[in-house]
Design a protein around this motif. Structure first.
Motif, PDB file in Angstrom:
ATOM      1  N   ILE A  83       0.834  -1.205   0.000  1.00 47.41           N
ATOM      2  CA  ILE A  83       0.000   0.000   0.000  1.00 47.41           C
ATOM      3  C   ILE A  83       0.870   1.257   0.000  1.00 47.41           C
ATOM      4  CG2 ILE A  83      -1.597   1.366   1.426  1.00 47.41           C
ATOM      5  CD1 ILE A  83      -2.916  -1.292   2.244  1.00 47.41           C
ATOM      6  N   ASN A  84       1.979   1.208   0.712  1.00 49.53           N
ATOM      7  CA  ASN A  84       2.824   2.401   0.844  1.00 49.53           C
ATOM      8  C   ASN A  84       3.822   2.576  -0.291  1.00 49.53           C
ATOM      9  OD1 ASN A  84       2.095   3.816   3.344  1.00 49.53           O
ATOM     10  ND2 ASN A  84       2.613   1.902   4.361  1.00 49.53           N
ATOM     11  N   THR A  85       4.047   1.528  -1.094  1.00 49.94           N
ATOM     12  CA  THR A  85       5.052   1.636  -2.162  1.00 49.94           C
ATOM     13  C   THR A  85       4.466   1.502  -3.555  1.00 49.94           C
ATOM     14  OG1 THR A  85       5.563  -0.738  -1.947  1.00 49.94           O
ATOM     15  CG2 THR A  85       6.925   0.815  -0.677  1.00 49.94           C
ATOM     16  N   SER A  86       3.581   0.535  -3.760  1.00 51.15           N
ATOM     17  CA  SER A  86       3.031   0.332  -5.108  1.00 51.15           C
ATOM     18  C   SER A  86       1.596  -0.173  -5.048  1.00 51.15           C
ATOM     19  CB  SER A  86       3.911  -0.658  -5.887  1.00 51.15           C
ATOM     20  OG  SER A  86       4.041  -1.879  -5.165  1.00 51.15           O
ATOM     21  N   PRO A  87       0.676   0.634  -4.504  1.00 51.03           N
ATOM     22  CA  PRO A  87      -0.718   0.198  -4.398  1.00 51.03           C
ATOM     23  C   PRO A  87      -1.382   0.124  -5.765  1.00 51.03           C
ATOM     24  CG  PRO A  87      -0.553   2.512  -3.864  1.00 51.03           C
ATOM     25  CD  PRO A  87       0.852   2.020  -4.027  1.00 51.03           C
ATOM     26  N   ARG A  88      -2.391  -0.716  -5.858  1.00 48.30           N
ATOM     27  CA  ARG A  88      -3.174  -0.782  -7.095  1.00 48.30           C
ATOM     28  C   ARG A  88      -3.871   0.571  -7.304  1.00 48.30           C
ATOM     29  NH1 ARG A  88      -5.821  -5.346  -7.475  1.00 48.30           N
ATOM     30  NH2 ARG A  88      -4.253  -6.255  -6.100  1.00 48.30           N
ATOM     31  N   PRO A  89      -4.239   0.904  -8.535  1.00 45.79           N
ATOM     32  CA  PRO A  89      -4.829   2.215  -8.818  1.00 45.79           C
ATOM     33  C   PRO A  89      -6.041   2.553  -7.952  1.00 45.79           C
ATOM     34  CG  PRO A  89      -4.201   1.157 -10.872  1.00 45.79           C
ATOM     35  CD  PRO A  89      -3.980   0.140  -9.784  1.00 45.79           C
ATOM     36  N   GLY A  90      -6.896   1.565  -7.668  1.00 43.41           N
ATOM     37  CA  GLY A  90      -8.088   1.835  -6.865  1.00 43.41           C
ATOM     38  C   GLY A  90      -7.756   2.306  -5.465  1.00 43.41           C
ATOM     39  N   ILE A  91      -6.793   1.645  -4.823  1.00 45.73           N
ATOM     40  CA  ILE A  91      -6.394   2.062  -3.483  1.00 45.73           C
ATOM     41  C   ILE A  91      -5.629   3.379  -3.544  1.00 45.73           C
ATOM     42  CG2 ILE A  91      -4.871   1.469  -1.548  1.00 45.73           C
ATOM     43  CD1 ILE A  91      -5.825  -1.392  -1.762  1.00 45.73           C
ATOM     44  N   LYS A  92      -4.793   3.541  -4.572  1.00 48.07           N
ATOM     45  CA  LYS A  92      -4.066   4.802  -4.735  1.00 48.07           C
ATOM     46  C   LYS A  92      -5.038   5.973  -4.868  1.00 48.07           C
ATOM     47  CE  LYS A  92      -0.276   6.871  -7.371  1.00 48.07           C
ATOM     48  NZ  LYS A  92       0.718   6.653  -8.451  1.00 48.07           N
ATOM     49  N   ALA A  93      -6.139   5.744  -5.579  1.00 48.02           N
ATOM     50  CA  ALA A  93      -7.141   6.799  -5.754  1.00 48.02           C
ATOM     51  C   ALA A  93      -7.816   7.147  -4.434  1.00 48.02           C
ATOM     52  CB  ALA A  93      -8.181   6.357  -6.784  1.00 48.02           C
ATOM     53  N   LEU A  94      -7.993   6.151  -3.567  1.00 51.29           N
ATOM     54  CA  LEU A  94      -8.638   6.410  -2.282  1.00 51.29           C
ATOM     55  C   LEU A  94      -7.740   7.177  -1.320  1.00 51.29           C
ATOM     56  CD1 LEU A  94     -10.482   3.052  -1.458  1.00 51.29           C
ATOM     57  CD2 LEU A  94     -11.529   5.222  -2.092  1.00 51.29           C
ATOM     58  N   ILE A  95      -6.428   6.959  -1.406  1.00 55.45           N
ATOM     59  CA  ILE A  95      -5.521   7.511  -0.404  1.00 55.45           C
ATOM     60  C   ILE A  95      -4.730   8.718  -0.895  1.00 55.45           C
ATOM     61  CG2 ILE A  95      -5.270   5.260   0.699  1.00 55.45           C
ATOM     62  CD1 ILE A  95      -2.531   4.973  -0.606  1.00 55.45           C
ATOM     63  N   GLN A  96      -4.947   9.139  -2.146  1.00 54.58           N
ATOM     64  CA  GLN A  96      -4.089  10.189  -2.685  1.00 54.58           C
ATOM     65  C   GLN A  96      -4.253  11.534  -1.992  1.00 54.58           C
ATOM     66  OE1 GLN A  96      -4.913  10.357  -6.857  1.00 54.58           O
ATOM     67  NE2 GLN A  96      -7.096  10.757  -6.611  1.00 54.58           N
ATOM     68  N   ASN A  97      -5.341  11.716  -1.255  1.00 53.25           N
ATOM     69  CA  ASN A  97      -5.531  12.977  -0.539  1.00 53.25           C
ATOM     70  C   ASN A  97      -5.090  12.913   0.924  1.00 53.25           C
ATOM     71  OD1 ASN A  97      -6.632  14.350  -2.768  1.00 53.25           O
ATOM     72  ND2 ASN A  97      -8.649  13.467  -2.366  1.00 53.25           N
ATOM     73  N   VAL A 139      -5.784   2.200   7.353  1.00 54.20           N
ATOM     74  CA  VAL A 139      -6.570   1.273   6.538  1.00 54.20           C
ATOM     75  C   VAL A 139      -7.937   1.055   7.186  1.00 54.20           C
ATOM     76  CG1 VAL A 139      -6.679  -1.033   5.515  1.00 54.20           C
ATOM     77  CG2 VAL A 139      -4.476   0.144   5.704  1.00 54.20           C
ATOM     78  N   VAL A 140      -7.949   0.892   8.515  1.00 48.60           N
ATOM     79  CA  VAL A 140      -9.203   0.654   9.241  1.00 48.60           C
ATOM     80  C   VAL A 140     -10.144   1.848   9.128  1.00 48.60           C
ATOM     81  CG1 VAL A 140     -10.213   0.335  11.538  1.00 48.60           C
ATOM     82  CG2 VAL A 140      -8.216  -1.002  10.863  1.00 48.60           C
ATOM     83  N   PHE A 141      -9.608   3.070   9.270  1.00 45.35           N
ATOM     84  CA  PHE A 141     -10.463   4.249   9.390  1.00 45.35           C
ATOM     85  C   PHE A 141     -10.595   5.067   8.110  1.00 45.35           C
ATOM     86  CE2 PHE A 141      -9.078   3.515  13.835  1.00 45.35           C
ATOM     87  CZ  PHE A 141     -10.327   3.307  14.390  1.00 45.35           C
ATOM     88  N   VAL A 142      -9.753   4.810   7.107  1.00 42.00           N
ATOM     89  CA  VAL A 142      -9.833   5.581   5.864  1.00 42.00           C
ATOM     90  C   VAL A 142     -10.228   4.705   4.679  1.00 42.00           C
ATOM     91  CG1 VAL A 142      -8.572   7.043   4.239  1.00 42.00           C
ATOM     92  CG2 VAL A 142      -8.125   7.249   6.694  1.00 42.00           C
ATOM     93  N   ILE A 143      -9.467   3.648   4.428  1.00 43.41           N
ATOM     94  CA  ILE A 143      -9.720   2.824   3.247  1.00 43.41           C
ATOM     95  C   ILE A 143     -10.946   1.934   3.434  1.00 43.41           C
ATOM     96  CG2 ILE A 143      -8.780   1.056   1.717  1.00 43.41           C
ATOM     97  CD1 ILE A 143      -5.993   2.110   2.328  1.00 43.41           C
ATOM     98  N   ALA A 144     -10.963   1.153   4.512  1.00 41.82           N
ATOM     99  CA  ALA A 144     -12.031   0.165   4.716  1.00 41.82           C
ATOM    100  C   ALA A 144     -13.429   0.776   4.759  1.00 41.82           C
ATOM    101  CB  ALA A 144     -11.748  -0.647   5.979  1.00 41.82           C
ATOM    102  N   PRO A 145     -13.660   1.882   5.487  1.00 36.94           N
ATOM    103  CA  PRO A 145     -15.020   2.427   5.517  1.00 36.94           C
ATOM    104  C   PRO A 145     -15.525   2.841   4.144  1.00 36.94           C
ATOM    105  CG  PRO A 145     -13.701   3.380   7.276  1.00 36.94           C
ATOM    106  CD  PRO A 145     -12.760   2.627   6.398  1.00 36.94           C
ATOM    107  N   ARG A 146     -14.635   3.325   3.303  1.00 37.61           N
ATOM    108  CA  ARG A 146     -15.060   3.757   1.970  1.00 37.61           C
ATOM    109  C   ARG A 146     -15.411   2.557   1.104  1.00 37.61           C
ATOM    110  NH1 ARG A 146     -12.526   7.513   4.458  1.00 37.61           N
ATOM    111  NH2 ARG A 146     -12.782   9.720   3.900  1.00 37.61           N
ATOM    112  N   ILE A 147     -14.615   1.508   1.187  1.00 33.81           N
ATOM    113  CA  ILE A 147     -14.935   0.291   0.430  1.00 33.81           C
ATOM    114  C   ILE A 147     -16.252  -0.306   0.925  1.00 33.81           C
ATOM    115  CG2 ILE A 147     -14.187  -2.086   0.012  1.00 33.81           C
ATOM    116  CD1 ILE A 147     -11.306  -0.997  -0.023  1.00 33.81           C
ATOM    117  N   ASN A 148     -16.415  -0.347   2.251  1.00 28.77           N
ATOM    118  CA  ASN A 148     -17.650  -0.891   2.818  1.00 28.77           C
ATOM    119  C   ASN A 148     -18.869  -0.030   2.483  1.00 28.77           C
ATOM    120  OD1 ASN A 148     -16.453  -3.118   3.998  1.00 28.77           O
ATOM    121  ND2 ASN A 148     -16.108  -2.117   5.964  1.00 28.77           N
ATOM    122  N   ALA A 149     -18.655   1.283   2.349  1.00 28.05           N
ATOM    123  CA  ALA A 149     -19.777   2.199   2.094  1.00 28.05           C
ATOM    124  C   ALA A 149     -20.490   1.863   0.790  1.00 28.05           C
ATOM    125  CB  ALA A 149     -19.292   3.643   2.071  1.00 28.05           C
ATOM    126  N   ALA A 150     -19.721   1.398  -0.207  1.00 28.42           N
ATOM    127  CA  ALA A 150     -20.350   1.052  -1.481  1.00 28.42           C
ATOM    128  C   ALA A 150     -21.423  -0.011  -1.283  1.00 28.42           C
ATOM    129  CB  ALA A 150     -19.288   0.563  -2.469  1.00 28.42           C
TER     130      ALA A 150
END
Length: 391
Positions: free
Chosen positions: A76-90, A101-112
């Motif tokens: 995640i910190n060196t070469s994330p897939r584009p989808g995760i990179k798009a979620l964390i770029q801000n 991952v617990v509080f930023v990435i996972a809630p957004r994936i679960n929200a869908a």
């Protein structure tokens, strides 16, 4: 089925049984890769997904899960897939932790899946084009915003219902509204426990049945309590701390009273008071960059390997403590180490205790230590869990 992959089966000899579903899938890929003369290096790109699933499913961060999470975080910190990179770029952090991952990435994936459909998350995570992934991420961010608005509003309505029914002193919380969104009732159940610390069920309508999410408190088995009420249920499943169930609407009042009777008759009253486990009592002088680097060697943290929690007594705020956040529910302090030095401290949800820390008197604090990065500068800060008047 040709085969059933389940490390929790009694006839399964696999040495680690706490893998999440994605982890089991990764083990299948690993076995198939072995037959194709591929090595673990060929599978590393999948580990960002595995780490995300480990974090989202709140499985123990022990054994193989800890290893997979560690190397997944590196991806995640060196070469994330584009989808995760798009979620964390801000996110303005150089290195993400499992908490991110617990509080930023996972809630957004679960929200869908909670608000719309899980396919939106699948499209995001399988997209190879960053521009398209960014468009998907924008859409998912909207779902997450909707999710946060819904769970906040439903929590308010549920708390009002408890007060209206004069149920503040019960051993359980059981609330129902047919209009509540099914995708967020589990989150709402967790929110309600923050106010009324007791086994909690939140019901809504699902077709011609009522469906609920259950959450429990530490050391109380809500699954066993539901099993004792099985005569009123259509289906139920889960584990000690979380479960789901359905029942016929006419059974709801009978179930509600039976569940209250079962819990009140079996729970140790001490379990209804939240407790923070302290790992060690230390002084502020012991908090140094070297000490923090040693703590980092225990990462990634999570269930079964929790972030160390410390107690320090006889503290004083610098006099600049204040509530922060859009609703001013959080507390920001600067705790003095000596007349010239100290540590910034943040306590989420602790604004109601501002008078304890900001009255000029000494107080005790329970906290973990983390790193705050601001304008490219890193400093240690205290993540307050609770404060009390000096004992």
């Amino acid at each position: 089925a040709v085969a059933v992959l389940d490390p929790k089966r009694e006839d399964c000899s696999y040495p680690y049984d706490e893998l999440c579903g994605c982890g089991v899938g990764f083990k299948l890929i690993q076995a198939l890769a072995g037959n194709r003369n591929q090595t673990i290096d060929d599978l590393l790109p999948y580990l960002d997904l595995v780490a995300t699933a480990i974090a989202a499913d709140i499985v123990p961060i022990t054994g193989e899960n800890r290893i997979l999470a560690k190397f997944g975080l590196e991806v995640i910190n060196t070469s994330p897939r584009p989808g995760i990179k798009a979620l964390i770029q801000n996110i303005k952090k150089q290195t993400l932790t499992i908490s991110d991952v617990v509080f930023v990435i996972a809630p957004r994936i679960n929200a869908a899946g909670r608000i719309k459909h899980g396919n939106y998350a699948v499209e995001l995570l399988t997209e190879f084009d960053l521009e398209q992934a960014t468009a998907f991420a924008v859409q998912i961010e909207e779902f997450n915003t909707d999710r946060k608005g819904l769970d906040k509003q439903i929590t308010i309505e549920a708390l009002d219902q408890i007060a209206l029914n004069s149920e503040q002193e019960r051993f359980t919380t059981v609330v129902f509204n047919e209009a509540w969104h099914k995708g967020v009732i589990g989150i709402v159940a967790s929110r309600l426990i923050e106010t009324y610390y007791r086994p909690t069920l939140v019901f809504t309508r699902s077709g011609d049945r009522l469906a609920a999410s259950a959450r429990s408190v530490k050391d109380f088995d809500v699954y066993n309590a539901l099993e004792a009420c099985a005569e009123h249920l259509e289906q139920f499943g889960g584990h000690m701390y979380a479960a789901g169930l359905t029942l016929k609407e006419e059974q709801f009042p009978h179930f509600k009273e039976k569940f209250e009777a079962v819990v009140s008759g079996s729970i140790n009253p001490e379990l209804l008071t939240p407790e923070i486990s302290v790992d060690a009592e230390i002084t502020l002088d012991e908090i140094t960059p070297k000490f923090f680097r040693i703590l980092q060697q225990f990462e990634p943290f999570g269930p079964g390997n929790m972030t160390p929690v410390f107690l320090t007594r006889d503290l004083k705020d610098s006099g600049f403590g204040k509530p922060i956040g859009s609703d001013e529910s959080h507390l920001k302090l600067f705790i003095k180490k000596n007349p010239e030095e100290g540590f910034a401290a943040i306590g989420f949800g602790l604004a109601p205790k501002m008078d304890v820390a900001c009255n000029g008197e000494s107080f005790d604090a329970v906290y973990s230590i983390d790193e705050n990065v601001w304008n490219g500068q890193a400093s240690l800060q205290l993540r307050l869990r609770d404060i009390r008047c000096k004992e």
